[in-house]
Design a protein around this motif. Structure first.
Motif, PDB file in Angstrom:
ATOM      1  N   ALA A  41      -2.878  -1.875   1.428  1.00 53.03           N
ATOM      2  CA  ALA A  41      -4.285  -1.978   1.838  1.00 53.03           C
ATOM      3  C   ALA A  41      -4.391  -1.977   3.368  1.00 53.03           C
ATOM      4  O   ALA A  41      -5.254  -1.303   3.945  1.00 53.03           O
ATOM      5  CB  ALA A  41      -4.907  -3.244   1.257  1.00 53.03           C
ATOM      6  N   SER A  42      -3.496  -2.700   4.013  1.00 53.37           N
ATOM      7  CA  SER A  42      -3.539  -2.721   5.477  1.00 53.37           C
ATOM      8  C   SER A  42      -3.115  -1.377   6.059  1.00 53.37           C
ATOM      9  O   SER A  42      -3.653  -0.929   7.067  1.00 53.37           O
ATOM     10  CB  SER A  42      -2.632  -3.826   6.025  1.00 53.37           C
ATOM     11  OG  SER A  42      -3.139  -5.070   5.624  1.00 53.37           O
ATOM     12  N   PHE A  43      -2.145  -0.743   5.399  1.00 51.80           N
ATOM     13  CA  PHE A  43      -1.749   0.587   5.861  1.00 51.80           C
ATOM     14  C   PHE A  43      -2.952   1.521   5.828  1.00 51.80           C
ATOM     15  O   PHE A  43      -3.227   2.249   6.788  1.00 51.80           O
ATOM     16  CB  PHE A  43      -0.626   1.148   4.984  1.00 51.80           C
ATOM     17  CG  PHE A  43      -0.191   2.532   5.393  1.00 51.80           C
ATOM     18  CD1 PHE A  43       0.767   2.698   6.371  1.00 51.80           C
ATOM     19  CD2 PHE A  43      -0.775   3.653   4.836  1.00 51.80           C
ATOM     20  CE1 PHE A  43       1.143   3.975   6.788  1.00 51.80           C
ATOM     21  CE2 PHE A  43      -0.412   4.925   5.236  1.00 51.80           C
ATOM     22  CZ  PHE A  43       0.551   5.086   6.206  1.00 51.80           C
ATOM     23  N   GLU A  44      -3.679   1.489   4.718  1.00 44.92           N
ATOM     24  CA  GLU A  44      -4.860   2.344   4.584  1.00 44.92           C
ATOM     25  C   GLU A  44      -5.889   2.045   5.673  1.00 44.92           C
ATOM     26  O   GLU A  44      -6.514   2.943   6.221  1.00 44.92           O
ATOM     27  CB  GLU A  44      -5.501   2.129   3.203  1.00 44.92           C
ATOM     28  CG  GLU A  44      -4.898   2.988   2.116  1.00 44.92           C
ATOM     29  CD  GLU A  44      -5.186   4.467   2.342  1.00 44.92           C
ATOM     30  OE1 GLU A  44      -6.283   4.811   2.797  1.00 44.92           O
ATOM     31  OE2 GLU A  44      -4.276   5.278   2.104  1.00 44.92           O
ATOM     32  N   ARG A  45      -6.057   0.767   5.937  1.00 41.56           N
ATOM     33  CA  ARG A  45      -7.040   0.385   6.956  1.00 41.56           C
ATOM     34  C   ARG A  45      -6.649   0.942   8.323  1.00 41.56           C
ATOM     35  O   ARG A  45      -7.452   1.521   9.040  1.00 41.56           O
ATOM     36  CB  ARG A  45      -7.096  -1.148   7.051  1.00 41.56           C
ATOM     37  CG  ARG A  45      -8.320  -1.749   6.444  1.00 41.56           C
ATOM     38  CD  ARG A  45      -8.622  -3.118   6.969  1.00 41.56           C
ATOM     39  NE  ARG A  45      -7.547  -4.075   6.758  1.00 41.56           N
ATOM     40  CZ  ARG A  45      -7.400  -5.170   7.492  1.00 41.56           C
ATOM     41  NH1 ARG A  45      -8.242  -5.418   8.483  1.00 41.56           N
ATOM     42  NH2 ARG A  45      -6.428  -6.012   7.248  1.00 41.56           N
ATOM     43  N   ILE A  46      -5.380   0.755   8.691  1.00 44.11           N
ATOM     44  CA  ILE A  46      -4.936   1.167  10.031  1.00 44.11           C
ATOM     45  C   ILE A  46      -4.895   2.691  10.140  1.00 44.11           C
ATOM     46  O   ILE A  46      -5.354   3.278  11.116  1.00 44.11           O
ATOM     47  CB  ILE A  46      -3.557   0.542  10.357  1.00 44.11           C
ATOM     48  CG1 ILE A  46      -3.637  -0.985  10.254  1.00 44.11           C
ATOM     49  CG2 ILE A  46      -3.104   0.945  11.756  1.00 44.11           C
ATOM     50  CD1 ILE A  46      -2.299  -1.704  10.352  1.00 44.11           C
ATOM     51  N   TRP A  47      -4.380   3.339   9.103  1.00 42.51           N
ATOM     52  CA  TRP A  47      -4.335   4.812   9.100  1.00 42.51           C
ATOM     53  C   TRP A  47      -5.770   5.362   9.074  1.00 42.51           C
ATOM     54  O   TRP A  47      -6.090   6.328   9.772  1.00 42.51           O
ATOM     55  CB  TRP A  47      -3.500   5.287   7.916  1.00 42.51           C
ATOM     56  CG  TRP A  47      -3.532   6.754   7.555  1.00 42.51           C
ATOM     57  CD1 TRP A  47      -3.668   7.266   6.310  1.00 42.51           C
ATOM     58  CD2 TRP A  47      -3.385   7.888   8.429  1.00 42.51           C
ATOM     59  NE1 TRP A  47      -3.628   8.643   6.346  1.00 42.51           N
ATOM     60  CE2 TRP A  47      -3.461   9.047   7.635  1.00 42.51           C
ATOM     61  CE3 TRP A  47      -3.229   8.033   9.804  1.00 42.51           C
ATOM     62  CZ2 TRP A  47      -3.369  10.346   8.169  1.00 42.51           C
ATOM     63  CZ3 TRP A  47      -3.130   9.328  10.338  1.00 42.51           C
ATOM     64  CH2 TRP A  47      -3.203  10.463   9.514  1.00 42.51           C
ATOM     65  N   GLY A  48      -6.632   4.750   8.282  1.00 42.55           N
ATOM     66  CA  GLY A  48      -8.031   5.199   8.214  1.00 42.55           C
ATOM     67  C   GLY A  48      -8.708   5.146   9.582  1.00 42.55           C
ATOM     68  O   GLY A  48      -9.391   6.087   9.989  1.00 42.55           O
ATOM     69  N   TRP A  49      -8.492   4.057  10.300  1.00 44.24           N
ATOM     70  CA  TRP A  49      -9.087   3.957  11.644  1.00 44.24           C
ATOM     71  C   TRP A  49      -8.476   5.000  12.571  1.00 44.24           C
ATOM     72  O   TRP A  49      -9.182   5.659  13.345  1.00 44.24           O
ATOM     73  CB  TRP A  49      -8.874   2.548  12.227  1.00 44.24           C
ATOM     74  CG  TRP A  49      -9.624   2.386  13.529  1.00 44.24           C
ATOM     75  CD1 TRP A  49     -10.890   1.892  13.676  1.00 44.24           C
ATOM     76  CD2 TRP A  49      -9.173   2.765  14.838  1.00 44.24           C
ATOM     77  NE1 TRP A  49     -11.251   1.942  15.007  1.00 44.24           N
ATOM     78  CE2 TRP A  49     -10.227   2.478  15.749  1.00 44.24           C
ATOM     79  CE3 TRP A  49      -8.004   3.328  15.329  1.00 44.24           C
ATOM     80  CZ2 TRP A  49     -10.134   2.724  17.118  1.00 44.24           C
ATOM     81  CZ3 TRP A  49      -7.908   3.586  16.702  1.00 44.24           C
ATOM     82  CH2 TRP A  49      -8.962   3.282  17.583  1.00 44.24           C
ATOM     83  N   THR A  50      -7.157   5.151  12.473  1.00 45.52           N
ATOM     84  CA  THR A  50      -6.436   6.037  13.380  1.00 45.52           C
ATOM     85  C   THR A  50      -6.951   7.468  13.272  1.00 45.52           C
ATOM     86  O   THR A  50      -7.287   8.104  14.267  1.00 45.52           O
ATOM     87  CB  THR A  50      -4.926   6.010  13.052  1.00 45.52           C
ATOM     88  OG1 THR A  50      -4.481   4.657  13.060  1.00 45.52           O
ATOM     89  CG2 THR A  50      -4.130   6.812  14.059  1.00 45.52           C
ATOM     90  N   ARG A  51      -7.040   7.957  12.030  1.00 39.21           N
ATOM     91  CA  ARG A  51      -7.457   9.350  11.906  1.00 39.21           C
ATOM     92  C   ARG A  51      -8.943   9.512  12.237  1.00 39.21           C
ATOM     93  O   ARG A  51      -9.327  10.518  12.825  1.00 39.21           O
ATOM     94  CB  ARG A  51      -7.089   9.927  10.539  1.00 39.21           C
ATOM     95  CG  ARG A  51      -7.664   9.217   9.335  1.00 39.21           C
ATOM     96  CD  ARG A  51      -6.978   9.622   8.017  1.00 39.21           C
ATOM     97  NE  ARG A  51      -6.660  11.042   7.932  1.00 39.21           N
ATOM     98  CZ  ARG A  51      -6.415  11.705   6.807  1.00 39.21           C
ATOM     99  NH1 ARG A  51      -6.470  11.077   5.636  1.00 39.21           N
ATOM    100  NH2 ARG A  51      -6.121  12.987   6.806  1.00 39.21           N
TER     101      ARG A  51
END
Lengths: 371, 614
Positions: free
Chosen positions: A92-102
Motif C-alpha cells: 500500500a505504501s509502495f503504491e502511494r509513493i509510486w503514485g505520487w512519483t509518477r
C-alpha cells in the motif's frame, strides 16, 4: 571423451549449443555481480522502524519529504521510499509513493523523472532535468515490486525507464568504459570544459544487477566494471577518498570544477552501494573505514580532500549506518544494535541511509545482524 | 640438509617461455614434485615422461642437474604428498593435525603448506564459478596460481571467463592463447575455443583461431566448429561489434544446419540476424520456424517487429497482444502500436473489439501512453467526457505536456471552467501550451477536426449513413464514468481566472491506492491564499506565452532568470549515448511504421545475442 562434459555432448551436434544451454541453465542460478539474484522483498524486517519512517517522512499523498531541506522532494527520495516499501513488504505504501512519483515527477517527454520538486512554489517542479540516481532507484524499485507482487504495470514501467536510462544516460563505449551521466542535460563533454562530469555515488551497483531482468539488451555489467575502476582510481588527497563530483576530461578522474573538492553528502553513499551489491573486498572499503576510524565522538566527517581533514562534522547518528555496513561487509563486524531502530530526531537523509544500510546488511551479510 | 633438499625439490625455478601478458622473461615456478618423486624411486621411464611433459608446458625448462642425486625426505611427508596427489585435502589436513598431536614440534614443509593453500584456492575458484561470483574469482586468481596449474584447463577456462567479466579481457585472451599454445589435446583445444566464444568479443576469438593448426588435408583443426563460429559471428553483428555481413558461404552452411536440425537457438539467431539486416521475409520465415519449435518467448517480440516492418499491422498487433504477459517488450510494443494508430492526423475507424483490447491493456499496464492515446481518439471523435476520463488517467500515470493539454481542452469542451483553471494554474511556468489556453480557447483547433456526434461540419446526406456507422465503431469505452456531458457549467472563459492560487500537487491516482487516506503529520499543504501567483522560472523550459507582453517570472531555483531557448527535454541527447546514435541513423524519409519500430525497440536482437555470449 569423458574428461570434459562438453566434449561428450559433441556427438549430439553442436558443442556451442550445449554450452549455451548449460550456461542458460546456470544463468538463473546467479546473476552478476556477487549475489545479484537476492530479491529485496521482505529484507527490512524492522517494521517499527519503517512505520516510524513513514510517519515522519512520507505524506499521505506519497511524497517523501526532505525535512532538512525546505521540505522539498527529490526523485532520489521517491526511489528510496519505493525501495524501502518493497523491503518492508508494504504494498500500500509502495503504491502511494509510486503514485505520487509518477503523477508529479514524470512531466518530461521521456520516461525519466524531473529531479526536484518544491511544495510551495509555482510550479512545484523546479527543473525538468533528471537525476540518474533517482531514475535508477525508481526503476530498480519497480523491478523489485514486479518480483514481489503480481502486477504487469510495474514491469512495464520498469522496462520503459530502463530503456531510457540505457539510451539517454549511459555512454557505453568510451575509452574509459561505460560512463553514467548524472543527468540527461548538462554533464557531457560538449556541455562542460572539464566534461564529462560524473557523480560516482550515482553508480547504484545493486540496481545494475537487477535491471537485466527488464532490459537485458544493455550491458549493465559494464557499468559495474567501469564504476569499480573509477572508484578505485578516484583516490584524492591524503585521505584517498573520492569527491562528490569528478571530471573525466583527461581520462583520469579529478575533482570537478565548480563543485567543492569534498567527500561529502553524495559520495558517502559509494560504500553503501558497493556493500549492497556484495563488493566486500578491503580495497573498496579500506580508505572509507580508515577515515571514519579517526572520527572519535565528534560525529560524522565530511572531508576537505586537499587537506585530508574534516571540513565539517555531522552530528546525526543515523549516518553511522554506512560505516557500520562497510565494517560489516569488510570485516564481518556486528551491525550495532542502536542502528537497528530509528534515531528519533534525525532528518530524512541520514534516516534513509540508516534504513538502507540495515536492509543491505540483511540482504548480503545477515551474520552481522545475528547477535 | 633435509630442509635444503625439500626446498630444492619444490622451488626449482625455471626461466620459461610464456605467452601473452605473462611476460616471456618472467620466472615461473615449475612443479617438479612428481619428477623428483619418480627420480627418488628410480623410475627412469616415468622421469623421462614427466620431463617431456614439463618441457612441453614450459619451453625454457630443463632437467635439474641434481635430479638423480637429491634425496627426498622419504618417510617424512610421503604419505601426506600421496593424499595431496589424490586431491584429498580433508584427509591431508586431518593427517597433519594427527601428526602434530603426536609430535608437537613437527610442522609440514613450507612447500606442502603452500601447495595445500594453492589447491584450496583452486577449489574456491571452481566453487565460486558455479555461483557466478566472477568478481570474487578475479580477486582470488593470480599469475602465481596460474603458474602452479598451468596445465589445468578447467581452472584456466574458469579464470579466463572471470577475467572477461571483470573487464580484464586482455588477460582472459592470454589464458586462452596460452592453453592453445600448450595443449596437444584436440578436444581440449576445441573446448578452449568454445569457452572463448562465450567470454570474449568475436574479434578476439578470431585471433585465437589463428593459433589453430592445420590437419593433414590443410583444413583448420577447428573446422568442426564452423557452425559454432558462425553463431559467434552472428552474435557479434547483433551486438554491434561488427558492421559487415557474414560470409555468404558460412551463412548458407549454417542455414542448412538450422533447417535440418531440431534446434531452436540456431533458428532464432538466423531470424534476429535477418531482422537486423532488414531481410524481412527471411526473418518472418525463421521466426515462424522458431515458434513452431517452441522458441524462447522473446522471439515473439522479433516476430511482432518483423510483421510491423512488413506493414502487417494487424498480425503484429495480434502477436504482441497474445504474448504480452510473457514478454514485457511486447506489451510495450502493443501499446506503442495502438498509440500510433489512435493519434494519427486522420481519424481511422476502429472496430469495438479492437478498441476494447486497447482499453484492457492500457488498464492492465496503467499506461500513460495508452491512456492519452485513447483520450485523443475520444476527443477527436467528440466524446469529451470519455476523453477527459482517459486524460485524467494519463495525467496520473504520465503527466506530460500533451497529456495535460488534452485534459485541459477536454475540460474546456465540457465547460468545466473551475477544473480547467485549476489545471492551467498548476502547470503555469512549466507547460507553455497549456498556459496559452488561459488566454485563447484553442480547444476546437487542437486535435484536428471533430468527427462525431458534435460534428460542426454536417456531412452531405449521402454520407450520413456511413458516417453514423463509423461513429458507432469509434465509441471509446469510458473507464470511470466520472464526468458526463450534462450539468456542465456555462461559465465562460475569463482570463481573470489566471493567475489564481492552486494546490501544487497533482492529486490524480488510478486506482486510488489503499491507505491514501492515511494520516500523516508531514508537510501539510500550505494555505492556498499564501501560495505565490507569479510563476518561477523552471530550468530547461521555454518562455511562457504571457511573457511576450512583458510579464516577468521569478528566478529559478538556481537563480536563472531567462527562459531556455529550447526545451532541454527535447534537446539533442549527449554525444556517445545510444540515443544520439539513433537520432543520427534515423532515415529522414522513414515510413511511420519504421519510425515506430525504431523508436520502440531497435535492439531486441541484442538481448538474445547478449545471452548467447554468456
Amino acid at each position: 571423451m569423458t574428461k570434459y562434459p562438453f566434449v561428450t555432448m559433441q556427438a549430439l551436434g553442436s558443442l556451442f549449443a550445449l554450452a549455451f544451454v548449460m550456461l542458460i541453465m546456470t544463468a538463473n542460478v546467479a546473476a552478476e555481480p556477487v549475489g545479484g539474484e537476492v530479491p529485496l522483498h521482505g529484507m527490512l524486517q524492522q517494521k517499527d522502524a519503517w512505520h516510524a519512517y513513514k510517519a515522519r517522512f512520507v505524506t499521505a499523498q506519497g511524497r517523501v519529504v526532505d525535512t532538512a531541506n525546505g521540505l522539498v522532494s527529490h526523485s532520489e527520495g521517491q526511489g528510496y521510499g519505493m525501495l524501502l516499501a518493497v523491503a518492508a513488504d508494504d504494498r500500500a505504501s509502495f503504491e502511494r509513493i509510486w503514485g505520487w512519483t509518477r503523477a508529479n515527477l514524470f512531466i518530461r517527454n521521456d520516461e525519466l523523472a524531473a529531479w526536484r520538486w518544491e511544495p510551495d512554489k509555482r510550479p512545484a517542479v523546479a527543473d525538468v532535468n533528471n537525476a540518474s540516481d533517482g531514475d535508477l532507484l525508481i526503476a530498480w524499485a519497480l523491478v523489485e515490486a514486479a518480483a514481489a507482487w503480481p502486477d504487469p504495470s510495474y514491469r512495464v514501467a520498469a522496462r520503459r525507464m530502463a530503456l531510457d536510462i540505457g539510451r539517454k544516460l549511459v555512454m557505453f563505449k568510451t575509452p574509459m568504459g561505460s560512463l553514467l551521466l548524472p543527468g540527461a542535460s548538462g554533464f557531457a563533454a560538449e556541455n562542460r570544459p572539464d566534461g564529462p562530469v560524473l557523480n560516482l555515488s550515482y553508480y547504484v551497483f545493486p540496481a545494475f544487477a537487477r535491471l537485466p531482468l527488464v532490459a537485458p539488451e544493455f550491458d549493465w555489467n559494464s557499468l559495474v566494471t567501469t564504476g569499480l575502476r573509477l572508484i578505485e582510481s578516484a583516490h584524492f588527497g591524503p585521505a584517498k577518498l573520492p569527491s562528490d563530483w569528478v571530471a573525466l576530461k583527461s581520462g583520469q578522474p579529478h575533482p570537478a570544477a565548480g563543485f567543492p573538492a569534498e567527500f561529502s553528502y553524495n559520495a558517502i553513499r559509494i560504500p553503501l552501494y558497493l556493500a549492497w551489491a556484495g563488493f566486500d573486498q578491503p580495497r573498496y572499503h579500506f580508505s572509507f573505514l580508515q577515515m571514519w576510524g579517526k572520527r572519535g565522538s565528534r560525529g560524522f566527517p565530511l572531508v576537505d580532500l586537499a587537506k585530508g581533514q574534516a571540513a565539517a562534522w555531522v552530528e546525526e547518528a543515523s549516518y553511522e549506518g554506512i560505516p557500520a555496513l562497510s565494517a560489516c561487509a569488510m570485516k564481518g563486524s556486528s551491525f550495532p544494535s542502536y542502528l537497528r531502530s530509528p534515531q528519533a530526531l534525525d532528518h530524512y537523509y541520514p534516516a534513509t541511509l540508516q534504513l538502507l544500510a540495515l536492509t543491505a546488511a540483511r540482504m548480503r551479510y545477515p551474520s552481522c545482524l545475528k547477535d | 640438509m633435509l630442509e635444503r633438499l625439500i626446498s630444492s625439490r619444490a622451488r626449482s625455478v625455471a626461466l620459461v617461455l610464456c605467452f601473452g601478458s605473462l611476460s616471456c622473461a618472467q620466472a615461473q615456478e615449475v612443479d617438479e614434485s612428481a619428477l623428483r618423486y619418480y627420480a627418488a624411486q628410480g623410475q627412469t621411464q616415468r622421469v623421462e615422461a614427466e620431463a617431456r611433459r614439463l618441457s612441453g608446458l614450459f619451453p625454457g625448462w630443463s632437467m635439474p642437474e641434481d635430479i638423480w642425486s637429491a634425496r627426498l625426505p622419504m618417510g617424512d611427508e610421503e604419505s601426506l604428498w600421496a593424499l595431496y596427489a589424490a586431491d584429498d585435502l580433508g584427509g591431508l589436513k586431518r593427517a597433519i593435525a594427527q601428526r602434530q598431536t603426536m609430535e608437537p614440534s613437527w610442522r609440514p614443509s613450507d612447500d606442502l603448506l603452500r601447495k595445500i593453500k594453492r589447491k584450496e584456492v583452486r577449489e574456491q575458484i571452481l566453487s565460486k564459478a558455479t555461483k557466478a561470483q566472477w568478481f570474487a574469482i578475479c580477486d582470488l586468481a593470480s599469475e602465481r596460481l596460474m603458474g602452479g596449474f598451468a596445465d589445468d584447463a578447467a581452472l584456466s577456462w574458469t579464470i579466463a571467463e572471470a577475467y572477461a567479466r571483470c573487464d580484464r579481457k586482455a588477460e582472459a585472451q592470454s589464458i586462452f592463447s596460452r592453453l592453445l599454445q600448450r595443449s596437444t589435446d584436440l578436444n581440449e583445444r576445441r573446448v578452449t575455443i568454445l569457452k572463448a566464444l562465450g567470454a570474449l568479443p568475436m574479434a578476439d576469438v578470431e585471433q585465437l583461431l589463428e593459433i589453430g593448426r592445420k590437419t593433414a588435408t590443410g583444413a583448420s583443426e577447428f573446422s568442426e566448429l564452423a557452425n559454432d563460429l558462425t553463431r559467434g559471428r552472428i552474435a557479434a553483428i547483433l551486438q554491434g561489434e561488427r558492421e559487415d555481413s557474414i560470409d555468404a558461404a558460412q551463412l548458407t552452411e549454417f542455414e542448412t544446419y538450422a533447417e535440418a536440425s531440431k534446434e531452436r537457438g540456431a533458428v532464432e539467431l538466423l531470424a534476429w540476424l535477418a531482422l537486423h539486416e532488414n531481410r524481412l521475409e527471411s526473418a518472418l520465415k525463421w521466426f515462424q520456424v522458431a515458434r513452431a519449435r517452441g522458441a524462447d518467448p522473446v522471439s515473439a517480440h522479433g516476430l511482432a517487429q518483423t510483421l510491423l516492418r512488413l506493414g502487417k499491422l494487424r498480425e503484429a498487433e495480434d502477436v504482441a497482444f497474445n504474448s504480452r504477459e510473457t514478454v514485457t517488450a511486447n506489451m510495450i510494443l502493443f501499446i506503442d502500436m495502438f498509440e500510433s494508430q489512435l493519434t494519427k492526423a486522420t481519424l481511422q475507424p476502429i472496430e469495438p473489439n479492437r478498441l476494447l483490447r486497447y482499453v484492457k491493456v492500457t488498464l492492465e499496464a496503467r499506461s500513460g501512453e495508452g491512456a492519452q492515446a485513447l483520450g485523443w481518439y475520444a476527443y477527436k471523435s467528440c466524446q469529451f467526457a470519455t476523453a477527459l476520463d482517459w486524460f485524467r488517467r494519463a495525467s496520473a500515470w504520465l503527466p506530460r505536456e500533451t497529456t495535460i493539454l488534452g485534459q485541459a481542452v477536454s475540460l474546456q469542451r465540457l465547460k468545466k471552467q473551475r477544473d480547467f483553471m485549476e489545471l492551467v494554474n498548476r502547470y503555469d511556468g512549466l507547460f507553455p501550451t497549456v498556459v496559452g489556453l488561459a488566454f485563447k480557447d484553442e480547444s476546437e483547433a487542437i486535435g484536428g477536426s471533430c468527427v462525431g456526434p458534435d460534428n460542426r461540419a454536417q456531412p452531405r446526406s449521402s454520407e450520413v449513413a456511413s458516417l453514423r456507422e463509423k461513429i458507432s465503431m469509434m465509441q471509446v469505452p469510458q473507464p470511470g464514468n466520472v464526468y458526463d456531458q450534462t450539468g456542465a457549467s456555462n461559465h465562460s472563459l475569463k482570463a481573470k481566472d489566471f493567475p489564481i492560487a492552486v494546490a501544487s500537487e497533482n492529486p490524480l491516482r488510478f486506482p486510488d491506492p489503499a491507505g491514501s487516506k492515511a494520516k500523516s503529520v508531514v508537510a501539510r499543504p500550505q494555505d492556498l491564499d499564501q501560495r505565490p501567483l507569479i510563476a518561477r522560472r523552471v530550468s530547461g523550459v521555454v518562455a511562457m506565452p504571457y511573457e511576450q507582453s512583458g510579464l516577468k517570472l521569478s528566478p529559478s531555483w538556481n537563480g536563472e532568470s531567462v527562459p531556455s531557448a529550447a526545451s532541454t527535454v527535447d534537446s539533442a541527447p549527449a554525444q556517445g549515448t545510444l540515443a544520439s546514435q539513433a537520432v543520427r541513423n534515423l532515415p529522414s524519409a522513414a515510413s511511420a511504421s519504421a519510425m515506430l519500430a525504431n523508436s520502440v525497440d531497435v535492439i531486441g536482437g541484442q538481448a538474445v545475442a547478449q545471452r548467447l555470449k554468456r
